[in-house]
Write a protein that holds these residues in place. Structure first.
Motif, PDB file in Angstrom:
ATOM      1  N   VAL A  57       0.830  -1.208   0.000  1.00 23.37           N
ATOM      2  CA  VAL A  57       0.000   0.000   0.000  1.00 23.37           C
ATOM      3  C   VAL A  57       0.863   1.257   0.000  1.00 23.37           C
ATOM      4  O   VAL A  57       0.600   2.222  -0.732  1.00 23.37           O
ATOM      5  CB  VAL A  57      -0.952  -0.010   1.214  1.00 23.37           C
ATOM      6  N   ALA A  58       1.927   1.265   0.819  1.00 29.19           N
ATOM      7  CA  ALA A  58       2.797   2.439   0.883  1.00 29.19           C
ATOM      8  C   ALA A  58       3.485   2.684  -0.450  1.00 29.19           C
ATOM      9  O   ALA A  58       3.606   3.831  -0.900  1.00 29.19           O
ATOM     10  CB  ALA A  58       3.834   2.257   1.993  1.00 29.19           C
ATOM     11  N   TRP A  59       3.951   1.616  -1.090  1.00 32.12           N
ATOM     12  CA  TRP A  59       4.623   1.791  -2.380  1.00 32.12           C
ATOM     13  C   TRP A  59       3.670   2.324  -3.431  1.00 32.12           C
ATOM     14  O   TRP A  59       4.022   3.204  -4.223  1.00 32.12           O
ATOM     15  CB  TRP A  59       5.227   0.455  -2.832  1.00 32.12           C
ATOM     16  N   ARG A  60       2.433   1.848  -3.419  1.00 31.98           N
ATOM     17  CA  ARG A  60       1.448   2.361  -4.369  1.00 31.98           C
ATOM     18  C   ARG A  60       1.130   3.825  -4.096  1.00 31.98           C
ATOM     19  O   ARG A  60       0.963   4.616  -5.038  1.00 31.98           O
ATOM     20  CB  ARG A  60       0.178   1.510  -4.305  1.00 31.98           C
ATOM     21  N   ARG A  61       1.047   4.182  -2.810  1.00 31.01           N
ATOM     22  CA  ARG A  61       0.803   5.594  -2.488  1.00 31.01           C
ATOM     23  C   ARG A  61       1.982   6.452  -2.962  1.00 31.01           C
ATOM     24  O   ARG A  61       1.788   7.571  -3.462  1.00 31.01           O
ATOM     25  CB  ARG A  61       0.600   5.765  -0.981  1.00 31.01           C
ATOM     26  N   PHE A  62       3.188   5.922  -2.784  1.00 33.26           N
ATOM     27  CA  PHE A  62       4.362   6.656  -3.269  1.00 33.26           C
ATOM     28  C   PHE A  62       4.296   6.827  -4.778  1.00 33.26           C
ATOM     29  O   PHE A  62       4.533   7.923  -5.311  1.00 33.26           O
ATOM     30  CB  PHE A  62       5.638   5.921  -2.875  1.00 33.26           C
ATOM     31  N   LEU A  63       3.960   5.744  -5.477  1.00 33.65           N
ATOM     32  CA  LEU A  63       3.870   5.827  -6.940  1.00 33.65           C
ATOM     33  C   LEU A  63       2.783   6.792  -7.375  1.00 33.65           C
ATOM     34  O   LEU A  63       2.958   7.566  -8.322  1.00 33.65           O
ATOM     35  CB  LEU A  63       3.595   4.438  -7.518  1.00 33.65           C
ATOM     36  N   ASP A  64       1.670   6.790  -6.652  1.00 35.45           N
ATOM     37  CA  ASP A  64       0.588   7.722  -6.974  1.00 35.45           C
ATOM     38  C   ASP A  64       1.075   9.162  -6.866  1.00 35.45           C
ATOM     39  O   ASP A  64       0.758  10.006  -7.720  1.00 35.45           O
ATOM     40  CB  ASP A  64      -0.599   7.506  -6.032  1.00 35.45           C
ATOM     41  N   GLY A  65       1.839   9.419  -5.799  1.00 31.31           N
ATOM     42  CA  GLY A  65       2.372  10.771  -5.636  1.00 31.31           C
ATOM     43  C   GLY A  65       3.343  11.142  -6.735  1.00 31.31           C
ATOM     44  O   GLY A  65       3.325  12.269  -7.242  1.00 31.31           O
ATOM     45  N   ARG A  66       4.201  10.192  -7.094  1.00 30.31           N
ATOM     46  CA  ARG A  66       5.160  10.480  -8.165  1.00 30.31           C
ATOM     47  C   ARG A  66       4.468  10.648  -9.507  1.00 30.31           C
ATOM     48  O   ARG A  66       4.891  11.468 -10.338  1.00 30.31           O
ATOM     49  CB  ARG A  66       6.198   9.356  -8.240  1.00 30.31           C
ATOM     50  N   ARG A  67       3.420   9.892  -9.731  1.00 33.14           N
ATOM     51  CA  ARG A  67       2.688  10.024 -10.998  1.00 33.14           C
ATOM     52  C   ARG A  67       2.114  11.427 -11.157  1.00 33.14           C
ATOM     53  O   ARG A  67       2.002  11.938 -12.269  1.00 33.14           O
ATOM     54  CB  ARG A  67       1.558   8.987 -11.052  1.00 33.14           C
ATOM     55  N   ALA A  68       1.727  12.006 -10.016  1.00 34.33           N
ATOM     56  CA  ALA A  68       1.147  13.342 -10.065  1.00 34.33           C
ATOM     57  C   ALA A  68       2.184  14.409 -10.351  1.00 34.33           C
ATOM     58  O   ALA A  68       1.846  15.511 -10.752  1.00 34.33           O
ATOM     59  CB  ALA A  68       0.434  13.644  -8.757  1.00 34.33           C
ATOM     60  N   GLU A  69       3.458  14.088 -10.128  1.00 33.16           N
ATOM     61  CA  GLU A  69       4.517  15.087 -10.243  1.00 33.16           C
ATOM     62  C   GLU A  69       5.470  14.821 -11.403  1.00 33.16           C
ATOM     63  O   GLU A  69       5.983  15.748 -12.024  1.00 33.16           O
ATOM     64  CB  GLU A  69       5.341  15.116  -8.940  1.00 33.16           C
ATOM     65  N   ARG A  75       7.194   8.019 -14.820  1.00 31.78           N
ATOM     66  CA  ARG A  75       6.075   7.318 -14.211  1.00 31.78           C
ATOM     67  C   ARG A  75       6.032   5.872 -14.669  1.00 31.78           C
ATOM     68  O   ARG A  75       5.857   4.957 -13.876  1.00 31.78           O
ATOM     69  CB  ARG A  75       4.749   8.009 -14.562  1.00 31.78           C
ATOM     70  N   GLU A  76       6.212   5.680 -15.978  1.00 29.70           N
ATOM     71  CA  GLU A  76       6.177   4.319 -16.503  1.00 29.70           C
ATOM     72  C   GLU A  76       7.332   3.479 -15.970  1.00 29.70           C
ATOM     73  O   GLU A  76       7.167   2.294 -15.659  1.00 29.70           O
ATOM     74  CB  GLU A  76       6.220   4.364 -18.031  1.00 29.70           C
ATOM     75  N   ASP A  77       8.520   4.098 -15.795  1.00 28.64           N
ATOM     76  CA  ASP A  77       9.667   3.372 -15.247  1.00 28.64           C
ATOM     77  C   ASP A  77       9.391   2.901 -13.833  1.00 28.64           C
ATOM     78  O   ASP A  77       9.702   1.761 -13.461  1.00 28.64           O
ATOM     79  CB  ASP A  77      10.916   4.264 -15.247  1.00 28.64           C
ATOM     80  N   LEU A  78       8.786   3.774 -13.034  1.00 26.62           N
ATOM     81  CA  LEU A  78       8.506   3.411 -11.641  1.00 26.62           C
ATOM     82  C   LEU A  78       7.479   2.293 -11.563  1.00 26.62           C
ATOM     83  O   LEU A  78       7.583   1.394 -10.744  1.00 26.62           O
ATOM     84  CB  LEU A  78       8.008   4.630 -10.857  1.00 26.62           C
ATOM     85  N   VAL A  79       6.465   2.342 -12.453  1.00 29.58           N
ATOM     86  CA  VAL A  79       5.454   1.298 -12.458  1.00 29.58           C
ATOM     87  C   VAL A  79       6.088  -0.041 -12.810  1.00 29.58           C
ATOM     88  O   VAL A  79       5.805  -1.077 -12.211  1.00 29.58           O
ATOM     89  CB  VAL A  79       4.323   1.639 -13.429  1.00 29.58           C
ATOM     90  N   GLU A  80       6.988  -0.033 -13.809  1.00 32.46           N
ATOM     91  CA  GLU A  80       7.658  -1.265 -14.208  1.00 32.46           C
ATOM     92  C   GLU A  80       8.570  -1.806 -13.109  1.00 32.46           C
ATOM     93  O   GLU A  80       8.801  -3.016 -13.021  1.00 32.46           O
ATOM     94  CB  GLU A  80       8.486  -1.024 -15.476  1.00 32.46           C
ATOM     95  N   GLU A  81       9.080  -0.890 -12.271  1.00 33.88           N
ATOM     96  CA  GLU A  81       9.991  -1.304 -11.212  1.00 33.88           C
ATOM     97  C   GLU A  81       9.275  -1.873  -9.996  1.00 33.88           C
ATOM     98  O   GLU A  81       9.914  -2.396  -9.092  1.00 33.88           O
ATOM     99  CB  GLU A  81      10.846  -0.109 -10.736  1.00 33.88           C
ATOM    100  N   GLU A  82       7.930  -1.782  -9.970  1.00 32.96           N
ATOM    101  CA  GLU A  82       7.217  -2.261  -8.788  1.00 32.96           C
ATOM    102  C   GLU A  82       7.459  -3.752  -8.597  1.00 32.96           C
ATOM    103  O   GLU A  82       7.164  -4.558  -9.478  1.00 32.96           O
ATOM    104  CB  GLU A  82       5.722  -2.006  -8.928  1.00 32.96           C
ATOM    105  N   PRO A  83       8.017  -4.145  -7.467  1.00 30.54           N
ATOM    106  CA  PRO A  83       8.306  -5.566  -7.237  1.00 30.54           C
ATOM    107  C   PRO A  83       7.024  -6.366  -7.022  1.00 30.54           C
ATOM    108  O   PRO A  83       5.991  -5.838  -6.626  1.00 30.54           O
ATOM    109  CB  PRO A  83       9.152  -5.566  -5.952  1.00 30.54           C
ATOM    110  N   ALA A  84       7.122  -7.658  -7.289  1.00 33.20           N
ATOM    111  CA  ALA A  84       5.978  -8.528  -7.035  1.00 33.20           C
ATOM    112  C   ALA A  84       5.785  -8.672  -5.533  1.00 33.20           C
ATOM    113  O   ALA A  84       6.747  -8.649  -4.772  1.00 33.20           O
ATOM    114  CB  ALA A  84       6.225  -9.898  -7.663  1.00 33.20           C
ATOM    115  N   PRO A  85       4.528  -8.816  -5.073  1.00 32.64           N
ATOM    116  CA  PRO A  85       4.292  -8.999  -3.643  1.00 32.64           C
ATOM    117  C   PRO A  85       4.992 -10.251  -3.134  1.00 32.64           C
ATOM    118  O   PRO A  85       5.153 -11.227  -3.851  1.00 32.64           O
ATOM    119  CB  PRO A  85       2.768  -9.141  -3.551  1.00 32.64           C
ATOM    120  N   GLY A  86       5.400 -10.224  -1.876  1.00 33.23           N
ATOM    121  CA  GLY A  86       6.070 -11.373  -1.286  1.00 33.23           C
ATOM    122  C   GLY A  86       6.778 -10.974  -0.026  1.00 33.23           C
ATOM    123  O   GLY A  86       6.882  -9.779   0.296  1.00 33.23           O
ATOM    124  N   PRO A  87       7.282 -11.940   0.726  1.00 36.95           N
ATOM    125  CA  PRO A  87       7.999 -11.619   1.969  1.00 36.95           C
ATOM    126  C   PRO A  87       9.243 -10.805   1.687  1.00 36.95           C
ATOM    127  O   PRO A  87       9.944 -11.031   0.701  1.00 36.95           O
ATOM    128  CB  PRO A  87       8.347 -12.999   2.549  1.00 36.95           C
TER     129      PRO A  87
END
Length: 380
Positions: A57-69, A75-87
């Motif tokens: 959730v925090a990473w998505r909120r961070f990405l949302d903020g960056r997308r706005a700025e 923005r597309e680079d950050l979305v692609e860099e989002e890691p898969a969920p896991g421990p």
């Protein structure tokens, strides 16, 4: 909601976001948003992996903020860099976060506030109440601190000593507002001890436990201070004392003495005495000798002078005290005590009164004033 669980997860979540490339200020804001979302969602839909949920959730909120700025490509680079969920393992990241929040570029007050916010998971309002300042003032302090560390690159090992000083500052604030800062400092130091193997971290934890064990006996029902020699030792927390002594002994066995281990050794000797009269003052003097050698601290020299007065007699203590700066805080109070023990109540009463005028707290001032009044009444 388990507030303690949320606060314990906060530093690991924040550290993961920072490691992934989020600047500290934006990451901290995103984590706070995730914590608020957890408070809203978890009571009716608790996650299986609390930390993983917060990171996502925090990473998505961070990405949302960056997308706005940010620009479209970033923005597309950050979305692609989002890691898969896991421990996610946060041990090294958490340690890095301690170093970042206690960075030497911050003032001590800013480092304390940022540590409580980012590592401790306290709200700005809680921190402001604990330090008796307006919430807006604390918010500005934390914002400045976040901006400062956002520009810091930790390309060298962090300074453990700086982190420990910050935690000790938190501990010494005790209890105020709706947060027990002494207990919070112990919790954070325990957490630090789990991620770094360092004898001085153990020394500080032992020192905190040994001091905290005497807390219930430090004040009378009317709120007045009770000196160590007059405390009801039956009120001391024996479990905390035993734990502190065990931790200290393990640290001392590593033969890498530091100032917090030396201070803890003094506290352990006080805790070991069934009665004040049975305190091993000669050994306490020896530990203060070690502490003076390690730090050169005027406060350590002052405490050593009082210990010398107990071990070798008040005149020996006064002789040691005479070597110290007359402007040193609490020196006058120490001199008053030693003069009283030396059978000079008139001088002691005068010095107690002088010390009361220079006291740093109302409780200390009232205690010293009562000491002066007691001796003056006895002399009539």
């Amino acid at each position: 909601m388990d507030e303690v669980l949320l606060r314990s997860l906060t530093p690991g979540v924040l550290a993961v976001l920072v490691r992934r490339g989020a600047d500290f200020a934006a990451a901290e804001d995103a984590v706070q948003d995730a914590l608020l979302e957890a408070v809203r969602v978890w009571p009716r839909d608790p996650p299986r992996d609390a930390k993983g949920w917060l990171i996502t959730v925090a990473w998505r909120r961070f990405l949302d903020g960056r997308r706005a700025e940010a620009a479209r490509r970033r923005r597309e680079d950050l979305v692609e860099e989002e890691p898969a969920p896991g421990p996610v393992s946060g041990v090294d990241d958490t340690l890095r976060l301690y170093f970042l929040c206690a960075h030497p570029s911050l003032t001590p007050s800013s480092a304390v506030a940022l540590t409580l916010r980012a590592v401790g998971g306290l709200s700005t309002r809680q921190i402001a109440r604990a330090y008796l300042v307006p919430e807006a003032t604390m918010a500005q302090r934390i914002s400045r601190a976040k901006r400062t560390v956002s520009e810091v690159r930790l390309d060298r090992p962090g300074d453990v000593a700086t982190v420990l000083r910050v935690l000790y500052l938190v501990f010494n604030e005790g209890y105020s507002g709706d947060v027990d800062l002494a207990a919070e400092a112990i919790r954070l130091t325990r957490q630090l001890a789990r991620v770094i193997d360092h004898p001085e971290v153990s020394g500080l934890l032992a020192l905190m436990l040994l001091h905290h064990a005497r807390r219930a006996a430090r004040t009378a029902p009317d709120g007045s201070l009770v000196p160590l020699a007059e405390q009801d030792r039956g009120l001391w927390d024996t479990r905390a004392i035993a734990e502190g002594v065990d931790i200290l002994q393990a640290a001392l066995a590593r033969d890498r003495l530091g100032e917090y281990q030396a201070q803890a050794a003094v506290a352990a000797l006080h805790a070991d005495a069934p009665r004040a009269e049975e305190t091993d003052w000669p050994q306490i003097v020896e530990w203060y000798d070690e502490l003076v050698d390690l730090t050169g601290s005027p406060v350590a020299r002052l405490n050593r002078a009082v210990a010398v007065g107990e071990a070798d007699g008040p005149r020996a203590g006064l002789a040691a005290l005479a070597e110290l700066d007359a402007a040193l805080p609490r020196r006058t109070a120490a001199a008053a005590y030693l003069h009283e023990r030396d059978g000079d109540p008139d001088t002691a009463a005068r010095l107690y009164a002088e010390a009361a005028h220079a006291a740093s707290s109302v409780a200390e001032r009232d205690h010293l004033t009562r000491q002066a009044a007691r001796l003056n009444a006895r002399g009539r």
